[in-house]
Design an enzyme around this catalytic site. Structure first.
Site, PDB file in Angstrom:
ATOM      1  N   ARG A  58     -15.372 -16.846  26.976  1.00 42.14           N
ATOM      2  CA  ARG A  58     -14.565 -15.812  28.309  1.00 42.14           C
ATOM      3  C   ARG A  58     -13.922 -16.967  29.361  1.00 42.14           C
ATOM      4  O   ARG A  58     -14.595 -18.055  29.391  1.00 42.14           O
ATOM      5  CB  ARG A  58     -15.887 -15.146  29.139  1.00 42.14           C
ATOM      6  CG  ARG A  58     -16.541 -14.009  28.558  1.00 42.14           C
ATOM      7  CD  ARG A  58     -15.487 -12.975  28.420  1.00 42.14           C
ATOM      8  NE  ARG A  58     -16.324 -11.904  27.711  1.00 42.14           N
ATOM      9  CZ  ARG A  58     -15.980 -11.680  26.291  1.00 42.14           C
ATOM     10  NH1 ARG A  58     -15.448 -12.520  25.294  1.00 42.14           N
ATOM     11  NH2 ARG A  58     -16.670 -10.451  25.786  1.00 42.14           N
ATOM     12  N   HIS A  80      -6.251 -15.621  22.447  1.00 38.92           N
ATOM     13  CA  HIS A  80      -7.185 -14.671  22.347  1.00 38.92           C
ATOM     14  C   HIS A  80      -7.542 -14.225  20.714  1.00 38.92           C
ATOM     15  O   HIS A  80      -7.640 -13.082  20.859  1.00 38.92           O
ATOM     16  CB  HIS A  80      -7.129 -13.433  23.323  1.00 38.92           C
ATOM     17  CG  HIS A  80      -8.677 -12.956  23.702  1.00 38.92           C
ATOM     18  ND1 HIS A  80      -9.079 -12.554  24.908  1.00 38.92           N
ATOM     19  CD2 HIS A  80      -9.596 -12.769  22.843  1.00 38.92           C
ATOM     20  CE1 HIS A  80     -10.164 -12.193  25.067  1.00 38.92           C
ATOM     21  NE2 HIS A  80     -10.656 -12.294  23.837  1.00 38.92           N
TER      22      HIS A  80
END
Length: 310
Positions: free
Chosen positions: A225, A273
């Site tokens: 994250r 990502h």
């Protein structure tokens, strides 16, 4: 009687998920009416992505559970209208892609591959890397993904340590836990892999102080994250040589803004990502299994603890 299952994710995902979900429900002999739009009071289960337009769960008075399509649930756990069980996604396909991505970047740093891939001056500088058994890797976050990554890296014979918020035991990994254990976990870590959830307790877990606990010249890999790392502290650690390089797949703001210094820093690798994504076929099987369990009166798999945030 059919179960009404609402697909509450962006409509552009419907085409990818519709057939795999229907196949998974059929394999378990579940009679399901799967749809993008259903009367809220008639919905039995909600298949959900936190970026869905659906943000008010109050009208879904018959629903038995919200089944998340993502591993991350920080975007929904604080929703006060969600009072029924919430299950996070633990997808075998996503787990496999994460282990492959992490193993690739660990090996890249371990072998020093960048010096040969980018060598515009054609410098002949032989350098023999250590064996994996001589390289220490620390995994912050020893849940499903961390455990799977540890298993793969262990097969390559890396020296493994791990850290989790609560005490746990993992075969082949020297485990640490809690605030006091974080310093011990990082103090010998030549490569650090972050696989923690985004919670109030894990935000900025790598900051100016904790980065200083690392051996000088350590490598950082973050597919977990974005908020786990304090951006400015990382840039300063790179400038000082405390951190040699970092590969970052997740960021506080996504897409990463064009003017962010990570883009132009040669010591930072930005990936968009891509380390792990829910895979439609395997995720659909997890969703169907949880619906089956709900109808059979069995506990749901991968229930989220609202207090811990994951």
């Amino acid at each position: 009687m059919s179960l009404n299952v609402l697909f509450a994710a962006h409509a552009d995902r419907w085409g990818a998920y519709r057939a795999p979900l229907q196949d998974a429900f059929s394999a378990l002999d579940l009679d399901v009416n799967l749809a993008l739009d259903l009367p809220p009071a008639e919905v039995d289960y909600i298949i959900y992505a936190p970026n869905s337009p659906l943000q008010d769960f109050a009208p879904y008075t018959r629903a038995k559970a919200v089944l998340n399509l993502w591993a991350g649930v920080e975007g929904v756990t604080k929703n006060t209208t969600l009072t029924i069980p919430l299950a996070r996604m633990v997808d075998p396909g996503m787990t496999k892609s994460m282990t492959e991505w992490v193993a690739g970047h660990v090996m890249r740093y371990h072998l020093g591959m960048d010096r040969h891939i980018v060598n515009p001056d054609h410098i002949w500088a032989p350098h023999t890397p250590p064996l994996a058994s001589e390289r220490s890797v620390c995994i912050l976050g020893m849940g499903e993904l961390g455990g799977a990554v540890a298993q793969v890296l262990g097969m390559l014979d890396f020296k493994l340590s791990g850290w989790s918020r609560r005490a746990k035991s993992v075969d082949g990994v020297v485990m640490h836990h809690g605030d006091m254990g974080l310093k011990d976990a990082l103090s010998n870590a030549q490569i650090v892999v972050l696989l923690l959830p985004d919670t109030a307790q894990t935000e900025n877990i790598l900051n100016a102080e904790s980065l200083g606990w690392l051996p000088k010249g350590a490598f950082i890999i973050n597919p977990g994250r974005g908020p786990l790392i304090e951006d400015q502290a990382l840039l300063e650690a790179l400038d000082s040589g405390q951190v040699a390089q970092a590969t970052l797949d997740v960021f506080r703001v996504e897409p990463l803004p064009q003017d962010h210094p990570f883009w132009t820093d040669p010591r930072v690798t930005v990936t968009p990502h891509i380390a792990a994504e829910t895979r439609e076929h395997t995720a659909s099987q997890v969703i169907a299994q949880n619906v089956w369990r709900g109808e059979a009166g069995e506990p749901f798999l991968y229930l989220v603890d609202r207090d811990s945030g994951y």
